[in-house]
Motif scaffolding. Structure first.
Motif, PDB file in Angstrom:
ATOM      1  N   PRO A 139      58.667  52.144 -48.957  1.00 39.30           N
ATOM      2  CA  PRO A 139      60.002  51.591 -48.892  1.00 39.30           C
ATOM      3  C   PRO A 139      60.168  50.625 -49.952  1.00 39.30           C
ATOM      4  O   PRO A 139      59.136  49.954 -50.489  1.00 39.30           O
ATOM      5  N   THR A 147      60.725  46.927 -51.151  1.00 40.74           N
ATOM      6  CA  THR A 147      60.706  45.626 -50.805  1.00 40.74           C
ATOM      7  C   THR A 147      61.052  44.723 -51.876  1.00 40.74           C
ATOM      8  O   THR A 147      61.228  45.116 -53.094  1.00 40.74           O
ATOM      9  N   ALA A 153      69.113  47.342 -49.937  1.00 38.78           N
ATOM     10  CA  ALA A 153      67.955  47.505 -48.935  1.00 38.78           C
ATOM     11  C   ALA A 153      68.107  46.468 -47.838  1.00 38.78           C
ATOM     12  O   ALA A 153      67.540  47.050 -46.837  1.00 38.78           O
ATOM     13  N   GLY A 172      64.792  50.677 -44.779  1.00 35.23           N
ATOM     14  CA  GLY A 172      63.920  51.982 -44.942  1.00 35.23           C
ATOM     15  C   GLY A 172      65.015  53.203 -45.431  1.00 35.23           C
ATOM     16  O   GLY A 172      64.625  54.181 -45.557  1.00 35.23           O
ATOM     17  N   CYS A 173      65.866  53.029 -46.247  1.00 35.78           N
ATOM     18  CA  CYS A 173      66.784  54.043 -46.584  1.00 35.78           C
ATOM     19  C   CYS A 173      66.334  54.292 -48.131  1.00 35.78           C
ATOM     20  O   CYS A 173      66.731  55.261 -48.963  1.00 35.78           O
ATOM     21  N   HIS A 197      63.331  54.473 -51.032  1.00 32.13           N
ATOM     22  CA  HIS A 197      61.823  54.652 -51.363  1.00 32.13           C
ATOM     23  C   HIS A 197      61.445  54.545 -52.669  1.00 32.13           C
ATOM     24  O   HIS A 197      62.346  55.113 -53.553  1.00 32.13           O
ATOM     25  N   ALA A 204      62.437  61.005 -48.323  1.00 31.44           N
ATOM     26  CA  ALA A 204      63.948  60.285 -48.246  1.00 31.44           C
ATOM     27  C   ALA A 204      64.645  60.905 -47.374  1.00 31.44           C
ATOM     28  O   ALA A 204      65.458  60.377 -46.529  1.00 31.44           O
TER      29      ALA A 204
END
Length: 167
Positions: A8, A10, A54, A59-60, A62, A109
């Motif tokens: 994911p 960050t 984000a 979490g959507c 990547h 995803a």
């Protein structure tokens, strides 16, 4: 060839994501999107946008990284009018075309048990072939891209049965 890592988004990778996003657009859309549009992209505003996305949709998004450098990404969330999930973006750098990286990002995803839709440029045969290979079909939806006259078409994929766990 060095293997990539997928995880994911960050905060420390938002700038790398923006740089990758811009490079991918310039590699994939030369001749399809006017050069003045491609030249106008700026890293910092795009990095800020990805950071906000984000936070809004944890979490959507990547990323694929190789030795810390972002080489691809996918973003999907439940915002589609015609399916449970919409794939908003899936890009890999040109050096990674044909390696399986895009497919792995797609699998990461998307939940195969949920229906999915996406928009793609009509004049992008490479992308259309990739998505068809992964079960997507044209559904007749069409729209003009908001910042270029290029036409987009919608593809959808029905939910797929989940594989039974081994053992």
């Amino acid at each position: 060839m060095t293997r990539w890592q997928i995880g994911p988004l960050t905060p420390e990778y938002t700038r790398g994501l923006a740089e990758c996003h811009i490079a991918c657009w310039r590699e994939a859309y030369q001749g399809l999107v006017p050069s003045y549009v491609l030249d106008a992209f700026q890293v910092e505003p795009l990095a800020q946008r990805w950071g906000r996305d984000a936070q809004a949709r944890p979490g959507c998004i990547h990323l694929a990284r190789i030795e810390g450098e972002v080489c691809g990404f996918a973003a999907a969330s439940p915002q589609s009018a015609v399916a449970e999930i919409e794939l908003h973006a899936l890009y890999v750098r040109a050096a990674w075309y044909g390696t399986g990286l895009a497919a792995e990002l797609l699998w990461t995803a998307l939940d195969p048990g949920r229906s999915c839709s996406l928009w793609v440029f009509e004049d992008n045969p490479r992308a259309l072939a990739f998505y068809r290979k992964h079960g997507f079909e044209l559904d007749g939806g069409r729209k003009v891209e908001e910042f270029t006259p290029a036409m987009q078409v919608r593809l959808v994929r029905a939910p797929r049965p989940r594989r039974a766990a081994a053992g």
